[in-house]
Design a protein around this motif. Sequence first.
Motif, PDB file in Angstrom:
ATOM      1  N   MET A   1      50.949  39.835  30.007  1.00  0.00           N
ATOM      2  CA  MET A   1      50.014  38.866  30.553  1.00  0.00           C
ATOM      3  C   MET A   1      49.985  38.930  32.079  1.00  0.00           C
ATOM      4  N   ASP A   2      51.149  39.119  32.722  1.00  0.00           N
ATOM      5  CA  ASP A   2      51.189  39.207  34.179  1.00  0.00           C
ATOM      6  C   ASP A   2      50.386  40.403  34.679  1.00  0.00           C
ATOM      7  N   GLU A   3      50.448  41.508  33.935  1.00  0.00           N
ATOM      8  CA  GLU A   3      49.705  42.705  34.327  1.00  0.00           C
ATOM      9  C   GLU A   3      48.197  42.441  34.297  1.00  0.00           C
ATOM     10  N   MET A   4      47.759  41.733  33.289  1.00  0.00           N
ATOM     11  CA  MET A   4      46.344  41.401  33.170  1.00  0.00           C
ATOM     12  C   MET A   4      45.909  40.477  34.311  1.00  0.00           C
ATOM     13  N   THR A   5      46.745  39.547  34.681  1.00  0.00           N
ATOM     14  CA  THR A   5      46.453  38.625  35.772  1.00  0.00           C
ATOM     15  C   THR A   5      46.346  39.391  37.087  1.00  0.00           C
ATOM     16  N   MET A   6      47.226  40.326  37.334  1.00  0.00           N
ATOM     17  CA  MET A   6      47.205  41.120  38.559  1.00  0.00           C
ATOM     18  C   MET A   6      45.936  41.972  38.612  1.00  0.00           C
ATOM     19  N   ASP A   7      45.546  42.561  37.493  1.00  0.00           N
ATOM     20  CA  ASP A   7      44.335  43.365  37.466  1.00  0.00           C
ATOM     21  C   ASP A   7      43.120  42.490  37.775  1.00  0.00           C
ATOM     22  N   PHE A   8      43.097  41.301  37.206  1.00  0.00           N
ATOM     23  CA  PHE A   8      41.980  40.393  37.453  1.00  0.00           C
ATOM     24  C   PHE A   8      41.941  39.958  38.913  1.00  0.00           C
ATOM     25  N   GLU A   9      43.106  39.673  39.467  1.00  0.00           N
ATOM     26  CA  GLU A   9      43.162  39.265  40.869  1.00  0.00           C
ATOM     27  C   GLU A   9      42.707  40.397  41.787  1.00  0.00           C
ATOM     28  N   ALA A  10      43.123  41.610  41.493  1.00  0.00           N
ATOM     29  CA  ALA A  10      42.707  42.762  42.291  1.00  0.00           C
ATOM     30  C   ALA A  10      41.198  42.968  42.173  1.00  0.00           C
ATOM     31  N   TYR A  11      40.701  42.850  40.954  1.00  0.00           N
ATOM     32  CA  TYR A  11      39.258  42.987  40.717  1.00  0.00           C
ATOM     33  C   TYR A  11      38.490  41.900  41.465  1.00  0.00           C
ATOM     34  N   PHE A  12      38.991  40.685  41.419  1.00  0.00           N
ATOM     35  CA  PHE A  12      38.356  39.559  42.092  1.00  0.00           C
ATOM     36  C   PHE A  12      38.324  39.781  43.600  1.00  0.00           C
ATOM     37  N   ARG A  13      39.454  40.220  44.191  1.00  0.00           N
ATOM     38  CA  ARG A  13      39.504  40.490  45.635  1.00  0.00           C
ATOM     39  C   ARG A  13      38.540  41.608  46.017  1.00  0.00           C
ATOM     40  N   GLU A  14      38.522  42.661  45.215  1.00  0.00           N
ATOM     41  CA  GLU A  14      37.639  43.787  45.498  1.00  0.00           C
ATOM     42  C   GLU A  14      36.173  43.360  45.401  1.00  0.00           C
ATOM     43  N   THR A  15      35.844  42.576  44.392  1.00  0.00           N
ATOM     44  CA  THR A  15      34.475  42.084  44.221  1.00  0.00           C
ATOM     45  C   THR A  15      34.083  41.191  45.387  1.00  0.00           C
ATOM     46  N   LYS A  16      35.001  40.340  45.803  1.00  0.00           N
ATOM     47  CA  LYS A  16      34.744  39.448  46.933  1.00  0.00           C
ATOM     48  C   LYS A  16      34.496  40.252  48.216  1.00  0.00           C
ATOM     49  N   ALA A  17      35.274  41.308  48.428  1.00  0.00           N
ATOM     50  CA  ALA A  17      35.108  42.158  49.612  1.00  0.00           C
ATOM     51  C   ALA A  17      33.760  42.876  49.571  1.00  0.00           C
ATOM     52  N   ILE A  18      33.371  43.349  48.406  1.00  0.00           N
ATOM     53  CA  ILE A  18      32.082  44.028  48.260  1.00  0.00           C
ATOM     54  C   ILE A  18      30.947  43.059  48.544  1.00  0.00           C
ATOM     55  N   MET A  19      31.035  41.852  48.029  1.00  0.00           N
ATOM     56  CA  MET A  19      29.999  40.837  48.259  1.00  0.00           C
ATOM     57  C   MET A  19      29.873  40.514  49.752  1.00  0.00           C
ATOM     58  N   ALA A  20      31.009  40.398  50.433  1.00  0.00           N
ATOM     59  CA  ALA A  20      30.993  40.114  51.871  1.00  0.00           C
ATOM     60  C   ALA A  20      30.317  41.260  52.626  1.00  0.00           C
ATOM     61  N   GLU A  21      30.603  42.500  52.234  1.00  0.00           N
ATOM     62  CA  GLU A  21      29.992  43.659  52.880  1.00  0.00           C
ATOM     63  C   GLU A  21      28.477  43.683  52.632  1.00  0.00           C
ATOM     64  N   LEU A  22      28.066  43.349  51.431  1.00  0.00           N
ATOM     65  CA  LEU A  22      26.629  43.285  51.121  1.00  0.00           C
ATOM     66  C   LEU A  22      25.938  42.204  51.939  1.00  0.00           C
ATOM     67  N   GLU A  23      26.585  41.061  52.110  1.00  0.00           N
ATOM     68  CA  GLU A  23      26.014  39.984  52.921  1.00  0.00           C
ATOM     69  C   GLU A  23      25.878  40.419  54.376  1.00  0.00           C
ATOM     70  N   ARG A  24      26.895  41.133  54.910  1.00  0.00           N
ATOM     71  CA  ARG A  24      26.815  41.642  56.285  1.00  0.00           C
ATOM     72  C   ARG A  24      25.658  42.634  56.420  1.00  0.00           C
ATOM     73  N   ALA A  25      25.508  43.501  55.432  1.00  0.00           N
ATOM     74  CA  ALA A  25      24.422  44.483  55.460  1.00  0.00           C
ATOM     75  C   ALA A  25      23.062  43.789  55.421  1.00  0.00           C
ATOM     76  N   ASP A  26      22.947  42.732  54.616  1.00  0.00           N
ATOM     77  CA  ASP A  26      21.689  41.972  54.554  1.00  0.00           C
ATOM     78  C   ASP A  26      21.364  41.342  55.902  1.00  0.00           C
ATOM     79  N   ARG A  27      22.389  40.750  56.539  1.00  0.00           N
ATOM     80  CA  ARG A  27      22.171  40.133  57.861  1.00  0.00           C
ATOM     81  C   ARG A  27      21.752  41.187  58.883  1.00  0.00           C
TER      82      ARG A  27
END
Length: 100
Positions: A1-27
């Motif tokens: 279960m801990d491994e799944m949580t870490m994968d989700f957290e990593a995925y969430f951080r990566e997705t958040k970083a991608i979204m921030a980069e897309l917002e910067r590109a839009d601006r």
Amino acid sequence: MDEMTMDFEAYFRETKAIMAELERADRQREWLEQGIERGMERGELCKVIKQVLKNMKKGKPISEIAEILDEDETVIRQIFICHEEHPEWTADQIATRIRN
């Protein structure tokens, strides 16, 4: 279960970083588009100013120049006044003064 949580957290951080980069590109794209639009407007104004100055040298009155260029007399008058105050200025300098 801990491994799944870490994968989700990593995925969430990566997705958040991608979204921030897309917002910067839009601006950045919006700023670029606004800059291009302002540049085009300034270019059009400079062209009008050059035409006004050319007609001024021919001795044409404000009303006639406004009619020829299909512009509002107040704009033509502003260009006249600015040119009288600063005859050495370029069309770009007059455009800057008029826009401010």
